[in-house]
Design a protein around this motif. Structure first.
Motif, PDB file in Angstrom:
ATOM      1  N   UNK A  54      29.322 -31.298 -16.053  1.00 18.00           N
ATOM      2  CA  UNK A  54      28.864 -32.234 -15.015  1.00 18.00           C
ATOM      3  C   UNK A  54      27.377 -32.545 -15.194  1.00 18.00           C
ATOM      4  N   UNK A  55      26.570 -31.526 -15.514  1.00 12.98           N
ATOM      5  CA  UNK A  55      25.128 -31.758 -15.730  1.00 12.98           C
ATOM      6  C   UNK A  55      24.919 -32.682 -16.934  1.00 12.98           C
TER       7      UNK A  55
ATOM      8  N   UNK B 234      33.802 -36.645 -11.618  1.00 14.13           N
ATOM      9  CA  UNK B 234      33.470 -35.248 -11.308  1.00 14.13           C
ATOM     10  C   UNK B 234      34.469 -34.697 -10.293  1.00 14.13           C
TER      11      UNK B 234
ATOM     12  N   UNK C  79      20.077 -30.860  -6.066  1.00 19.91           N
ATOM     13  CA  UNK C  79      21.418 -30.608  -5.538  1.00 19.91           C
ATOM     14  C   UNK C  79      22.356 -30.130  -6.643  1.00 19.91           C
ATOM     15  N   UNK C  80      22.156 -30.642  -7.841  1.00 22.08           N
ATOM     16  CA  UNK C  80      23.020 -30.266  -8.969  1.00 22.08           C
ATOM     17  C   UNK C  80      22.891 -28.798  -9.341  1.00 22.08           C
ATOM     18  N   UNK C  81      21.704 -28.236  -9.109  1.00 23.46           N
ATOM     19  CA  UNK C  81      21.531 -26.816  -9.454  1.00 23.46           C
ATOM     20  C   UNK C  81      21.636 -25.924  -8.212  1.00 23.46           C
ATOM     21  N   UNK C  82      22.169 -26.481  -7.123  1.00 28.77           N
ATOM     22  CA  UNK C  82      22.477 -25.650  -5.967  1.00 28.77           C
ATOM     23  C   UNK C  82      21.362 -25.520  -4.952  1.00 28.77           C
TER      24      UNK C  82
ATOM     25  N   UNK D 114      26.247 -26.991 -10.647  1.00 27.98           N
ATOM     26  CA  UNK D 114      27.387 -27.729 -11.193  1.00 27.98           C
ATOM     27  C   UNK D 114      27.697 -27.222 -12.598  1.00 27.98           C
TER      28      UNK D 114
ATOM     29  N   UNK E 218      27.085 -34.974 -17.958  1.00 31.42           N
ATOM     30  CA  UNK E 218      27.553 -36.311 -17.575  1.00 31.42           C
ATOM     31  C   UNK E 218      26.532 -37.041 -16.697  1.00 31.42           C
ATOM     32  N   UNK E 219      25.872 -36.298 -15.809  1.00 26.24           N
ATOM     33  CA  UNK E 219      24.917 -36.907 -14.879  1.00 26.24           C
ATOM     34  C   UNK E 219      23.557 -37.150 -15.514  1.00 26.24           C
TER      35      UNK E 219
ATOM     36  N   UNK F 105      16.396 -31.548 -15.968  1.00 26.01           N
ATOM     37  CA  UNK F 105      17.505 -32.477 -15.711  1.00 26.01           C
ATOM     38  C   UNK F 105      16.979 -33.841 -15.276  1.00 26.01           C
TER      39      UNK F 105
ATOM     40  N   UNK G 110      29.002 -31.852  -3.131  1.00 23.74           N
ATOM     41  CA  UNK G 110      27.701 -31.198  -3.267  1.00 23.74           C
ATOM     42  C   UNK G 110      26.577 -32.213  -3.488  1.00 23.74           C
TER      43      UNK G 110
ATOM     44  N   UNK H 260      32.083 -31.229  -6.625  1.00 25.98           N
ATOM     45  CA  UNK H 260      30.794 -31.714  -7.131  1.00 25.98           C
ATOM     46  C   UNK H 260      30.357 -32.969  -6.368  1.00 25.98           C
TER      47      UNK H 260
ATOM     48  N   UNK I  41      33.766 -40.678 -19.826  1.00 23.71           N
ATOM     49  CA  UNK I  41      33.614 -39.627 -18.817  1.00 23.71           C
ATOM     50  C   UNK I  41      34.750 -39.686 -17.799  1.00 23.71           C
TER      51      UNK I  41
END
Lengths: 197, 197
Positions: free
Chosen positions: B9-10, A5, A137-140, B5, B12-13, A39, A12, A9, A2
């Motif tokens: 990125x999703x 990021x 947080x990853x999806x805003x 993201x 990877x996380x 997720x 965020x 990102x 990997x």
């Protein structure tokens, strides 16, 4: 292998993310709650035990059920949040291990050992609560996690007759940075919190 | 407002990230361990209590000190990992609250209330351990978290004379997907773990 990021990102997820106390008037859809869980569920837990259970409190009725158990300082902001997640833990999580950890008899590692059950449930349910915050947080979405509430009251109202106990709460929505946002509090330096041995 | 993201990125996380048991022969630098903490430290904790303390076990000597306390199944992979983080918790975290939560006397909320201290320490130290895992993945590192070790032995060897107690371990490095990687175990569906109320 990997890559790191993007700076945006990392901002965020960590550096610019804040605990919000005020919310923009913008709904969080059921679809987003599903995306969130889809997720967060992948985060690692001990023996894939996955003890976290979540009630996404969204309706006026469910918010009213939750309200009396909130500490005074948490009530108004929680009532105003689009969704409040009750992050809870199933203390009989080991009954699902034949499904979740099919390649060994992991149930037998826990069944009957109450201290190990409770420690595993609390540790891994908390890890999963953090994954939920990071997934939001990853999806805003923005979060406002809280511990100040009457756990026993919430358990009686939402988990009566089960082995599920509340852990902490997360308000979820779109944070309003123009209201009730505290200045970022200081963090411990690397040398205060860590060492390399 | 934040965006979702990228799909990469999703992955990877969360979605492609795995718990690794074998490691590529590639070092993790002290600089990377600093980067890791400098992200993870921003994750939210109750009253910004930040109770996590970490020893990054990297040297042969420190690995040898850790070795006897590992469960049999965790020993070889841990000895082979570039770094093993001992994720620990300071049960006197509240003594740092005048620094970490300067706008109120948060120390007084905890001091003398041992059940609240221990619950807060364990919950929030675990949240921070999850932030550390997510931060590692964010900077392109892989993790192998574990609970199978002798906590009291590790505490005596690494935290003697302090109020710090070990929580769990995380092997950190570059995962070798060609060795000892189990198939992804199933997760609970949304309806098994969550409900919208």
């Amino acid at each position: 292998m990997s890559e790191m990021l993007s700076e945006a990102a990392l901002d965020q997820l960590f550096r610019s993310a804040r605990t919000f106390n005020a919310w923009l008037p913008k709904e969080v859809s059921d679809q987003q709650l599903h995306e969130l869980y889809e997720l967060a569920k992948f985060g690692p837990t001990s023996a894939n035990s996955s003890p976290m259970r979540v009630v996404f409190v969204k309706s006026k009725e469910a918010k009213a059920t939750l309200s009396p158990f909130l500490s005074e300082g948490n009530r108004a902001k929680t009532m105003a949040a689009p969704v409040t997640a009750i992050v809870a833990t199933d203390h009989e999580f080991y009954e699902k291990l034949p499904q979740l950890f099919p390649h060994a008899d992991a149930r037998s590692w826990f069944a009957g050992n109450q201290p190990l059950i409770d420690t595993t449930a609390f540790r891994n349910g908390s890890l999963q609560g953090a994954y939920l915050i990071m997934a939001a947080r990853s999806i805003g979405l923005d979060c406002g996690p809280m511990s100040g509430f009457d756990n026993a009251g919430v358990d009686a109202a939402f988990f009566a007759g089960t082995t599920i106990k509340s852990n902490f709460l997360i308000n979820i929505g779109y944070g309003d940075a123009s209201r009730d946002l505290f200045p970022r509090s200081p963090r411990l330096s690397f040398d205060e919190a860590c060492r390399i041995a």
